[in-house]
Structures are given as C-alpha cells and as structure tokens.
Design a protein around this motif. Structure first.
Motif, mmCIF file in Angstrom:
data_model
loop_
_atom_site.group_PDB
_atom_site.id
_atom_site.type_symbol
_atom_site.label_atom_id
_atom_site.label_comp_id
_atom_site.label_asym_id
_atom_site.label_seq_id
_atom_site.Cartn_x
_atom_site.Cartn_y
_atom_site.Cartn_z
ATOM 1 N N ASP A 166 0.830 -1.205 0.000
ATOM 2 C CA ASP A 166 0.000 0.000 0.000
ATOM 3 C C ASP A 166 0.865 1.256 0.000
ATOM 4 N N TYR A 167 0.570 2.132 -0.950
ATOM 5 C CA TYR A 167 1.249 3.430 -1.047
ATOM 6 C C TYR A 167 0.192 4.505 -0.828
ATOM 7 N N VAL A 168 0.293 5.239 0.275
ATOM 8 C CA VAL A 168 -0.715 6.229 0.656
ATOM 9 C C VAL A 168 -0.207 7.631 0.340
ATOM 10 N N ILE A 169 -1.037 8.403 -0.370
ATOM 11 C CA ILE A 169 -0.731 9.803 -0.653
ATOM 12 C C ILE A 169 -1.760 10.653 0.084
ATOM 13 N N SER A 170 -1.302 11.519 0.968
ATOM 14 C CA SER A 170 -2.202 12.389 1.719
ATOM 15 C C SER A 170 -2.735 13.497 0.816
ATOM 16 N N THR A 171 -3.924 13.974 1.124
ATOM 17 C CA THR A 171 -4.513 15.082 0.394
ATOM 18 C C THR A 171 -5.151 16.040 1.382
ATOM 19 N N THR A 172 -5.237 17.299 1.017
ATOM 20 C CA THR A 172 -5.862 18.290 1.880
ATOM 21 C C THR A 172 -7.376 18.140 1.806
ATOM 22 N N ALA A 173 -8.010 18.036 2.943
ATOM 23 C CA ALA A 173 -9.473 17.912 2.960
ATOM 24 C C ALA A 173 -10.101 19.174 2.369
ATOM 25 N N LEU A 174 -11.255 19.011 1.729
ATOM 26 C CA LEU A 174 -11.961 20.150 1.149
ATOM 27 C C LEU A 174 -12.269 21.174 2.234
ATOM 28 N N PRO A 175 -12.081 22.468 1.940
ATOM 29 C CA PRO A 175 -12.205 23.491 2.998
ATOM 30 C C PRO A 175 -13.585 23.568 3.648
ATOM 31 N N PHE A 176 -14.640 23.636 2.850
ATOM 32 C CA PHE A 176 -16.001 23.812 3.367
ATOM 33 C C PHE A 176 -16.060 24.966 4.377
ATOM 34 N N ASN A 177 -15.481 26.071 3.982
ATOM 35 C CA ASN A 177 -15.412 27.249 4.860
ATOM 36 C C ASN A 177 -16.495 28.249 4.435
ATOM 37 N N PHE A 178 -17.765 27.901 4.716
ATOM 38 C CA PHE A 178 -18.882 28.687 4.209
ATOM 39 C C PHE A 178 -19.467 29.606 5.280
ATOM 40 N N THR A 179 -20.149 30.643 4.794
ATOM 41 C CA THR A 179 -20.710 31.659 5.698
ATOM 42 C C THR A 179 -22.057 31.252 6.266
ATOM 43 N N LYS A 180 -22.769 30.356 5.611
ATOM 44 C CA LYS A 180 -24.135 29.953 5.951
ATOM 45 C C LYS A 180 -25.153 31.051 5.659
ATOM 46 N N VAL A 181 -24.727 32.114 4.999
ATOM 47 C CA VAL A 181 -25.629 33.173 4.539
ATOM 48 C C VAL A 181 -25.860 32.933 3.052
ATOM 49 N N LEU A 182 -27.057 32.505 2.696
ATOM 50 C CA LEU A 182 -27.349 32.071 1.339
ATOM 51 C C LEU A 182 -27.812 33.235 0.464
ATOM 52 N N LYS A 183 -27.526 33.091 -0.824
ATOM 53 C CA LYS A 183 -28.010 34.024 -1.830
ATOM 54 C C LYS A 183 -28.807 33.243 -2.866
ATOM 55 N N GLN A 184 -29.749 33.954 -3.540
ATOM 56 C CA GLN A 184 -30.615 33.289 -4.508
ATOM 57 C C GLN A 184 -30.653 34.064 -5.818
ATOM 58 N N CYS A 185 -30.529 33.323 -6.932
ATOM 59 C CA CYS A 185 -30.625 33.949 -8.240
ATOM 60 C C CYS A 185 -32.082 34.330 -8.520
ATOM 61 N N PRO A 186 -32.333 35.514 -9.065
ATOM 62 C CA PRO A 186 -33.712 35.994 -9.227
ATOM 63 C C PRO A 186 -34.551 35.184 -10.197
ATOM 64 N N THR A 187 -33.959 34.639 -11.257
ATOM 65 C CA THR A 187 -34.742 33.927 -12.265
ATOM 66 C C THR A 187 -34.759 32.430 -12.023
ATOM 67 N N SER A 188 -33.596 31.827 -11.913
ATOM 68 C CA SER A 188 -33.525 30.368 -11.764
ATOM 69 C C SER A 188 -33.879 29.901 -10.357
ATOM 70 N N LYS A 189 -33.834 30.824 -9.377
ATOM 71 C CA LYS A 189 -34.073 30.521 -7.959
ATOM 72 C C LYS A 189 -32.983 29.639 -7.357
ATOM 73 N N ARG A 190 -31.874 29.502 -8.076
ATOM 74 C CA ARG A 190 -30.735 28.737 -7.568
ATOM 75 C C ARG A 190 -30.209 29.383 -6.284
ATOM 76 N N LEU A 191 -29.864 28.556 -5.301
ATOM 77 C CA LEU A 191 -29.244 29.025 -4.063
ATOM 78 C C LEU A 191 -27.752 28.727 -4.108
ATOM 79 N N TYR A 192 -26.982 29.560 -3.428
ATOM 80 C CA TYR A 192 -25.554 29.275 -3.338
ATOM 81 C C TYR A 192 -24.951 29.915 -2.099
#
Length: 314
Positions: A163-189
């Motif tokens: 076994d050869y293990v290569i470490s990787t940096t975990a995904l940041p997931f450093n979010f504000t929890k303050v959501l925004k919404q697109c006016p037409t598609s209603k997509r959130l992000y």
C-alpha cells in the motif's frame, strides 16, 4: 548390478536438470512498508541488505477510487537488488549514490502486469456522522511478474508490493451559511473566494409563509430537482458566476462533487423551515444524510448539515 547402474544414471539425470530456471528463491518484503524518494519517482522497500525498487515516473496515482492495469516495461521498471552491507534510503534515492554498500546482484523484471487499486482514506466524525477524505491508498500488486536473474528466471503469479498512501488536503467547506438566490432560476448558493455549495432548489420549498412548528417543507436531492453541487475553484470566485444560464468558463473548476440521489426517509433530504417577521421571512435549510460523489469516491455531509439561511421579503 544393472539396477544399481540405472539408479545412478537416473540420479545424474535429475541433477543435470536442476538448472537456474527451476531454482526458486523467495523474495519476502511482506512486513516492510513502502517508501518514496523525495527527489524522484522511485517507490521502494528495503530490508537489511536487500531492496525492491519500483520506478513510477510514467504512472499517475489518481485522486479518486478506481483500478488500473499497466504493463511492466522499461519505464515502469521493477528491480530486486542485493548489497554487500546494510542498505539505507540514500543508497536508493541519491542521484550519486554512496560508494558503499555495493550492489552484488540484481534481478530485473522483464514482463508482467501492474495492478493498482485506489481507494479513498477517510476520517469519520462520530458526533455528526460526517466524513472527510484525507488521502488515497494505492494498493499495488504485480501479476505474472518475471524476473531475469543471473542463474535463470523466476515467475510470481501474484506478488503483492503493498500500500502506497498519498495524503490530500481535505476540502475546505469554509462557508458563511448566509445564502443568496438567483432571481430567475431561484438557484441558491453559498460561496467564499475559492469554493461554492450550489443548490438548484425546487422553488416550491421557498415560500413566504411560516411553516408550522416541527413541520418543515421537505424534498429529495436528485439530478433534476434539488441538485446539490460542491465546486472548488482555481481562481477568484464572485457572485457573477452563479446566475447565468450556463456557468462561465472561468474561474476554472478544480474539483466537482455532486450529491447522490436521495431516498425517502433515509438519505439526501432537504428540509426548509420558514419563520416570519412582518414582511420578512427567514428560510433555514438543513441537508440530511447527503453523500457527495466524484467518480467512485464519496464523502458524507452528516446527519444534519446546516446549509444556511436565506432572507426574503414579500
């Protein structure tokens, strides 16, 4: 007398047939960990005065779960060396190896297959049942490997390199929890400068009406409704990225993970709880037991992941 002479001749015949091709010598590195040279692409195992070396300059070790089969060739080399004294990493890795110890014999692999099975290495958070990918384990096996040696050849049907293990940096997931919404598609992000968690939400879940206590609006994650996507970018991310009919080509996406389809009362559940304050409404969105996937790799967001809050008005 004739019987005795016949037995002697038979014994001589057997001894004559005992050439190098039939002499099996055991290579045993089962309990030895794989090491990698810092200055080149060699993987190796060392044990006292022996070294098993694997040249990987033409091999890509993926950051996703998959299996690959390669040929042992002049560029994907495997060699087994014997030294006249204890061997250290510097003997294997230095551009100009030390004068001692000296190589006294070498077996060179002339054929066979390299099987590399890659799986994600995860850390689990028992408090919320979430997980993170912290590396990738590459299990390396040689199949039908043929070694050419000084007194013939030696073949292993299955030879486990390890076994050869290569470490990787975990995904940041450093979010504000303050959501925004697109006016037409209603997509959130939710975004920061380099990553985004995008929810193409079913518009019926965002309604300017307070929900009864403990009775949130619910939906299931799918590719057509409530599609949940995580993206990690290589350039600066702004709000201009999200509300187009198609996503812009820049900034470039380094990684994309898409949530697996939900199962009723089991996984991939979107819950929206709405509270009212006059003409203002706060929509709190929780994602339950979602699994994000990239190829054959995946990780869990957890039992109750707070996606964030969206503020709307009438």
């Amino acid at each position: 007398m004739k019987k005795i002479i016949s037995l002697v001749i038979f014994a001589l015949f057997i001894n004559a047939c005992d050439d190098g091709d039939l002499t099996q010598e055991n290579i045993s590195f089962d309990t030895v960990k794989i090491q990698k040279c810092n200055s080149n692409s060699l993987l190796y195992k060392i044990k006292e005065n022996e070294a098993l070396i694997f040249e990987t300059s033409n091999i890509t070790f993926p950051t996703e779960t998959l299996s690959q089969t390669l040929d042992i060739t002049g560029s994907n080399r495997v060699v087994y060396r014997f030294f006249n004294n204890l061997v250290a990493s510097a003997t294997i890795c230095e551009l100009i190896p030390p004068a001692n110890p000296v190589v006294t014999d070498q077996w060179t692999a002339t054929g066979g297959k390299i099987i590399i099975n890659t799986t994600a290495v995860k850390t689990n958070n028992e408090a919320d049942n979430s997980s993170k990918i912290t590396g990738y384990n590459h299990n390396i096996t040689f199949r039908n490997i043929t070694f050419s040696k000084t007194n013939g050849t030696q073949v292993y049907e299955t030879f486990i390199f390890g076994d050869y293990v290569i470490s990787t940096t975990a995904l940041p997931f450093n979010f504000t929890k303050v959501l925004k919404q697109c006016p037409t598609s209603k997509r959130l992000y939710d975004k920061n400068s380099s990553e985004a968690l995008i929810l193409d939400i079913d518009p019926s879940l965002i309604v300017n009406t307070a929900t009864p206590l403990n009775t949130p609006r619910t939906g299931l994650i799918s590719d057509t409704k409530n599609k949940l996507t995580y993206r990690l970018f290589s350039g600066l991310l702004t709000d201009d990225y999200f509300c187009n009919t198609t996503f812009p080509a820049t900034p470039l996406v380094n990684e994309e993970w898409i949530a697996a389809a939900g199962v009723i009362n089991a996984s991939g559940i979107i819950e929206v709880t709405t509270t009212a304050n006059g003409n203002a409404f706060k929509h709190t969105i929780v994602i339950k037991k979602a699994k994000l996937k990239k190829g054959n790799s995946d990780f869990l967001l957890g039992d109750n992941y707070l996606y964030g809050e969206l503020l709307t008005t009438n």
